[in-house]
Design a protein around this motif. Structure first.
Motif, PDB file in Angstrom:
ATOM      1  N   ALA A  78      12.704   2.089   5.689  1.00 41.70           N
ATOM      2  CA  ALA A  78      11.725   1.296   6.430  1.00 41.70           C
ATOM      3  C   ALA A  78      12.364   0.155   7.200  1.00 41.70           C
ATOM      4  O   ALA A  78      11.782  -0.357   8.166  1.00 41.70           O
ATOM      5  N   GLY A 151       8.592   4.857  -0.938  1.00 45.64           N
ATOM      6  CA  GLY A 151       8.384   4.043   0.250  1.00 45.64           C
ATOM      7  C   GLY A 151       8.204   4.883   1.493  1.00 45.64           C
ATOM      8  O   GLY A 151       8.034   6.103   1.431  1.00 45.64           O
ATOM      9  N   THR A 152       8.241   4.215   2.627  1.00 43.81           N
ATOM     10  CA  THR A 152       8.096   4.861   3.925  1.00 43.81           C
ATOM     11  C   THR A 152       9.476   5.134   4.508  1.00 43.81           C
ATOM     12  O   THR A 152      10.309   4.226   4.594  1.00 43.81           O
ATOM     13  N   THR A 172       7.315   9.122  10.577  1.00 46.26           N
ATOM     14  CA  THR A 172       7.472   8.547   9.246  1.00 46.26           C
ATOM     15  C   THR A 172       6.802   9.432   8.208  1.00 46.26           C
ATOM     16  O   THR A 172       5.837  10.148   8.510  1.00 46.26           O
ATOM     17  N   GLU A 174       5.641   9.259   3.929  1.00 45.35           N
ATOM     18  CA  GLU A 174       5.496   8.457   2.715  1.00 45.35           C
ATOM     19  C   GLU A 174       6.026   9.261   1.528  1.00 45.35           C
ATOM     20  O   GLU A 174       5.582  10.387   1.279  1.00 45.35           O
ATOM     21  N   HIS A 180       2.155  13.891   1.386  1.00 45.44           N
ATOM     22  CA  HIS A 180       1.960  13.236   2.678  1.00 45.44           C
ATOM     23  C   HIS A 180       2.466  14.148   3.778  1.00 45.44           C
ATOM     24  O   HIS A 180       3.417  14.910   3.578  1.00 45.44           O
TER      25      HIS A 180
END
Length: 225
Positions: A78, A151-152, A172, A174, A180
């Protein structure tokens, strides 16, 4: 000619439909893809306590031209810090950028590929793919094989369409306890690259928590159509 550009690379990957070779204890050639499960993978033996598996699917259209068909796929966290390379075509990954500096420059800068270890080069580099639907998998570990935290994460796909013209996809995903899926945005570099035939298109990323790659296998591989 440097050692990297002249040596024979034996990729440690799985590419179905194309005969490949692997070193080490795991034989990485599989003539047919494994039967699909609802999550897209069928293995359960963990190689590390990672969070799961990210799959990046895309349509690859091999172009009949010179100075083309170069592709790199990598992951950043991120904060924009490089995590690892999932795929890089052999010509560029093994030093071709010294002869063609315009080949995948953003990936090379992000990864610091000029100083990549032999292990990294062998794990990520492989021949240019044939046209068709392709899949690249990431087991959510970093360049040293350590699990990443939840996290992303940003995935990028850079393609050298022809000479200095490139396409860059950025999305992106997740990574954590829940599935996701996402699709990236596209940028043409320069803008008129969008008028060229598409090298790569229709990219989709998905994360499957708890999935594992086979015990003893390398952490990334491709499955081609």
């Amino acid at each position: 000619m440097s050692e990297r550009t002249s040596r024979l690379i034996v990729p440690m990957v799985v590419i179905t439909g194309v005969a490949t070779t692997a070193t080490a204890a795991y034989l990485a050639y599989r003539p047919e893809p494994p039967p699909a499960s609802p999550a897209g993978l069928t293995w359960s033996a963990p190689v590390t306590a990672s969070l799961g598996v990210v799959c990046i699917d895309y349509q690859l259209n091999r172009l009949p031209r010179l100075a083309s068909n170069q592709l790199a796929i990598w992951v950043e966290d991120a904060q924009g810090r490089y995590v690892r390379t999932l795929f890089a075509t052999s010509f560029t990954a093994n030093g071709g950028f010294e002869r063609r500096p315009m080949s995948l420059p953003q990936w090379r800068r992000a990864s610091g590929w000029e100083s990549a270890t032999d292990t990294e080069v062998k794990a990520a580099s492989r021949p240019a793919q044939e046209s068709g639907r392709q899949s690249v998998y990431w087991d959510t570990t970093d360049r040293s094989g350590q699990p990443v935290p939840p996290g992303t994460y940003t995935y990028r796909v850079e393609g050298n369409v022809v000479w200095e013209k490139r396409v860059l996809f950025t999305g992106t995903v997740e990574v954590g306890e829940t599935p996701h899926a996402s699709q990236p945005r596209v940028e043409f570099l320069p803008a008129d690259t969008g008028q060229e035939p598409a090298l790569v298109a229709d990219i989709r990323a998905s994360f499957s928590p708890g999935e594992r790659l086979p015990a003893g296998a390398v952490t990334t591989f491709t499955r081609g159509s």
